[in-house]
Design a protein around this motif. Structure first.
Motif, PDB file in Angstrom:
ATOM      1  N   THR A 192      58.679 -80.647  75.771  1.00 15.18           N
ATOM      2  CA  THR A 192      57.715 -80.422  76.844  1.00 15.18           C
ATOM      3  C   THR A 192      56.533 -81.370  76.727  1.00 15.18           C
ATOM      4  OG1 THR A 192      58.334 -78.079  76.879  1.00 15.18           O
ATOM      5  CG2 THR A 192      56.288 -78.697  77.977  1.00 15.18           C
ATOM      6  N   CYS A 193      56.064 -81.595  75.509  1.00 16.03           N
ATOM      7  CA  CYS A 193      54.979 -82.559  75.312  1.00 16.03           C
ATOM      8  C   CYS A 193      55.423 -83.969  75.697  1.00 16.03           C
ATOM      9  CB  CYS A 193      54.492 -82.524  73.865  1.00 16.03           C
ATOM     10  SG  CYS A 193      53.568 -81.027  73.431  1.00 16.03           S
ATOM     11  N   ALA A 194      56.688 -84.299  75.390  1.00 16.32           N
ATOM     12  CA  ALA A 194      57.203 -85.602  75.815  1.00 16.32           C
ATOM     13  C   ALA A 194      57.212 -85.715  77.337  1.00 16.32           C
ATOM     14  CB  ALA A 194      58.609 -85.814  75.248  1.00 16.32           C
ATOM     15  N   VAL A 195      57.598 -84.621  77.999  1.00 13.74           N
ATOM     16  CA  VAL A 195      57.548 -84.605  79.473  1.00 13.74           C
ATOM     17  C   VAL A 195      56.110 -84.763  79.953  1.00 13.74           C
ATOM     18  CG1 VAL A 195      57.944 -83.172  81.514  1.00 13.74           C
ATOM     19  CG2 VAL A 195      59.647 -83.237  79.685  1.00 13.74           C
ATOM     20  N   LEU A 196      55.173 -84.098  79.284  1.00 17.69           N
ATOM     21  CA  LEU A 196      53.766 -84.212  79.656  1.00 17.69           C
ATOM     22  C   LEU A 196      53.280 -85.654  79.529  1.00 17.69           C
ATOM     23  CD1 LEU A 196      51.091 -82.838  80.426  1.00 17.69           C
ATOM     24  CD2 LEU A 196      50.688 -82.457  77.990  1.00 17.69           C
ATOM     25  N   VAL A 197      53.636 -86.304  78.418  1.00 26.51           N
ATOM     26  CA  VAL A 197      53.237 -87.699  78.235  1.00 26.51           C
ATOM     27  C   VAL A 197      53.854 -88.587  79.318  1.00 26.51           C
ATOM     28  CG1 VAL A 197      53.398 -89.694  76.710  1.00 26.51           C
ATOM     29  CG2 VAL A 197      52.844 -87.446  75.764  1.00 26.51           C
ATOM     30  N   ALA A 198      55.139 -88.329  79.619  1.00 24.78           N
ATOM     31  CA  ALA A 198      55.818 -89.137  80.634  1.00 24.78           C
ATOM     32  C   ALA A 198      55.197 -88.927  82.014  1.00 24.78           C
ATOM     33  CB  ALA A 198      57.307 -88.790  80.663  1.00 24.78           C
ATOM     34  N   VAL A 199      54.910 -87.663  82.346  1.00 23.22           N
ATOM     35  CA  VAL A 199      54.345 -87.369  83.676  1.00 23.22           C
ATOM     36  C   VAL A 199      52.937 -87.939  83.800  1.00 23.22           C
ATOM     37  CG1 VAL A 199      53.555 -85.511  85.180  1.00 23.22           C
ATOM     38  CG2 VAL A 199      55.776 -85.337  84.047  1.00 23.22           C
ATOM     39  N   VAL A 200      52.065 -87.602  82.839  1.00 22.07           N
ATOM     40  CA  VAL A 200      50.685 -88.064  82.916  1.00 22.07           C
ATOM     41  C   VAL A 200      50.613 -89.587  82.780  1.00 22.07           C
ATOM     42  CG1 VAL A 200      48.418 -87.955  81.818  1.00 22.07           C
ATOM     43  CG2 VAL A 200      49.791 -85.887  82.062  1.00 22.07           C
ATOM     44  N   LEU A 254      47.035 -83.429  73.032  1.00 18.20           N
ATOM     45  CA  LEU A 254      48.503 -83.365  73.024  1.00 18.20           C
ATOM     46  C   LEU A 254      49.010 -82.519  71.864  1.00 18.20           C
ATOM     47  CD1 LEU A 254      51.120 -84.399  74.343  1.00 18.20           C
ATOM     48  CD2 LEU A 254      51.021 -86.354  72.790  1.00 18.20           C
ATOM     49  N   LEU A 255      48.425 -82.702  70.681  1.00 21.00           N
ATOM     50  CA  LEU A 255      48.828 -81.893  69.528  1.00 21.00           C
ATOM     51  C   LEU A 255      48.522 -80.409  69.754  1.00 21.00           C
ATOM     52  CD1 LEU A 255      47.647 -84.193  66.602  1.00 21.00           C
ATOM     53  CD2 LEU A 255      49.997 -83.796  67.356  1.00 21.00           C
ATOM     54  N   LEU A 256      47.357 -80.134  70.328  1.00 24.87           N
ATOM     55  CA  LEU A 256      47.023 -78.738  70.613  1.00 24.87           C
ATOM     56  C   LEU A 256      47.960 -78.148  71.660  1.00 24.87           C
ATOM     57  CD1 LEU A 256      43.112 -78.914  70.660  1.00 24.87           C
ATOM     58  CD2 LEU A 256      44.559 -77.844  68.932  1.00 24.87           C
ATOM     59  N   THR A 257      48.349 -78.948  72.639  1.00 25.64           N
ATOM     60  CA  THR A 257      49.313 -78.471  73.634  1.00 25.64           C
ATOM     61  C   THR A 257      50.626 -78.080  72.974  1.00 25.64           C
ATOM     62  OG1 THR A 257      48.332 -79.923  75.307  1.00 25.64           O
ATOM     63  CG2 THR A 257      50.542 -79.082  75.759  1.00 25.64           C
ATOM     64  N   PHE A 258      51.083 -78.883  72.007  1.00 19.69           N
ATOM     65  CA  PHE A 258      52.309 -78.559  71.279  1.00 19.69           C
ATOM     66  C   PHE A 258      52.190 -77.205  70.581  1.00 19.69           C
ATOM     67  CE2 PHE A 258      54.451 -78.545  67.147  1.00 19.69           C
ATOM     68  CZ  PHE A 258      55.775 -78.706  67.536  1.00 19.69           C
ATOM     69  N   PHE A 259      51.076 -76.992  69.880  1.00 20.44           N
ATOM     70  CA  PHE A 259      50.911 -75.735  69.149  1.00 20.44           C
ATOM     71  C   PHE A 259      50.735 -74.551  70.106  1.00 20.44           C
ATOM     72  CE2 PHE A 259      49.401 -78.719  65.769  1.00 20.44           C
ATOM     73  CZ  PHE A 259      50.425 -78.465  64.878  1.00 20.44           C
ATOM     74  N   PHE A 260      50.010 -74.759  71.209  1.00 24.72           N
ATOM     75  CA  PHE A 260      49.849 -73.677  72.181  1.00 24.72           C
ATOM     76  C   PHE A 260      51.184 -73.260  72.770  1.00 24.72           C
ATOM     77  CE2 PHE A 260      45.206 -74.958  73.307  1.00 24.72           C
ATOM     78  CZ  PHE A 260      44.788 -74.435  72.093  1.00 24.72           C
ATOM     79  N   LEU A 261      52.041 -74.237  73.060  1.00 21.82           N
ATOM     80  CA  LEU A 261      53.360 -73.929  73.615  1.00 21.82           C
ATOM     81  C   LEU A 261      54.246 -73.248  72.575  1.00 21.82           C
ATOM     82  CD1 LEU A 261      54.024 -77.213  75.611  1.00 21.82           C
ATOM     83  CD2 LEU A 261      53.642 -74.952  76.596  1.00 21.82           C
TER      84      LEU A 261
END
Length: 361
Positions: free
Chosen positions: A77-85, A166-173
């Protein structure tokens, strides 16, 4: 025995009690804002991570529902976030860079047209107006950056903030299923269910705002870009990118981006095409206000436009442009909490079920 008569009438005592409540709430809010400013280096990535989690949380939940390991799902999901943003940022920046000079020149021509046709005094100079506007923007940007990134270079600080977010997003998810236990562990005795319900409603409001605003921004940008391309307005792609970015600042962003599109059409294609461009912008705004927002954001917290404008002003005064971007979702979360309190808490019959950040049905 004669009872002592109260010093103040009931109306005065009730007024004094409400004044005390208002002062207490205002004092707590002021302290929270002060702490956020003091610890802005840590608070900003947390808020950005919450927005990213709200935007792509459904993707993570869908993968987890299909049996994917939570850590793997969070990483993907974080990879998708990086790709989208990253992809959206690249497209927007490229479009604005490629057509930015043309748009600026068109705005100058439109300003000169207004001066010539409306009898503005001869001393008015479009180049001076443009230079003053540029100076104002630079001062505003420097003020906003100085307030948020004092003592650190802009690029380096943005990169560090982005990586931390991004790291915090990973942990939150990954650890969203533990939010319930955390809520019950930090809540005073007997209030765990209420704290859980308020956290759920706040996150659902942010999640709904992010998903709804992103989808509406994409539809607005595509519709306006297609309309400007049909009208053969120069820099249509860059103007569409400006609409996409401006959509995250409700009302104000749409007004500014729409005005820029109309002025560019006026300078390069004449008054008739400018009126057609104005019609396209107004049609898209009517579509957004009467169709898209009721359909897409019908389950999110709805705020009065006056409250949104006040929130934008307050956010800009506290944290500049970033404050304007974060003001509305934070207000949506606050209204979600108030809505939970007004509904009677988790024991109410319409209260959703499930942990914070997880699907309610």
């Amino acid at each position: 025995m004669q009872t002592q008569k109260p010093l103040l009438p009931d109306a005065a005592r009730r007024t004094a009690a409400w004044c005390g409540v208002v002062l207490l709430v205002a004092g707590v809010a002021a302290v929270l804002v002060f702490l956020c400013i003091v610890f802005k280096t840590a608070v900003t990535p947390v808020l950005l991570a919450l927005l990213g989690t709200g935007l792509l949380g459904p993707v993570h939940r869908r993968m987890a529902a299909y049996g994917v390991n939570r850590s793997v799902a969070a990483g993907l999901t974080c990879a998708v976030l990086v790709a989208v943003v990253g992809g959206a940022g690249y497209i927007v920046v490229t479009a604005l860079v490629d057509t930015g000079e043309q748009i600026v020149q068109s705005l100058k021509d439109a300003g000169q047209w207004v001066i010539d046709h409306f009898g503005i005094e001869d001393g008015a100079n479009v180049d001076d107006l443009a230079a003053n506007a540029k100076t104002l923007v630079e001062k505003f940007g420097a003020s906003a950056a100085g307030g948020l990134l004092s003592g650190i270079s802009l690029v380096g600080s943005l990169v560090a903030t982005s990586v931390l977010a991004l790291l915090l997003t990973f942990f939150f998810l990954r650890d969203s299923d533990r939010a319930v236990r955390l809520a019950h562990s930090i809540a005073p005795r007997g209030t765990g269910d209420l704290v859980e319900a308020m956290g759920r409603r706040a996150f659902e409001a942010v999640e709904g705002f992010m998903r709804g605003t992103t989808l509406i921004a994409l539809i607005d940008a595509v519709c306006i870009t297609v309309g400007l391309l049909i009208l053969d307005v120069p820099g249509a792609v860059g103007l569409g990118a400006l609409v996409l970015v401006g959509a995250y600042i409700p009302y104000l962003g749409a007004f500014i981006s729409g005005a820029v599109a109309v002025l560019v059409a006026l300078a390069d294609r004449g008054l008739v095409i400018a009126l057609w461009a104005l019609g396209v912008v107004l049609a898209v705004q009517v579509l957004e206000g009467h169709v898209l927002q009721p359909m897409i954001q019908s389950r999110t917290v709805q705020m009065h436009p006056a409250m949104i404008l006040i929130a934008l002003t307050a956010g800009a005064s506290v944290a500049g442009i970033l404050g304007m971007l974060l003001a509305v979702p934070l207000c949506a979360a606050a209204f979600g909490i108030l809505g939970e309190l007004r509904s009677g808490g988790p024991d109410a019959p319409d209260a959703p079920e499930g942990p914070v950040g997880e699907p309610s049905g």
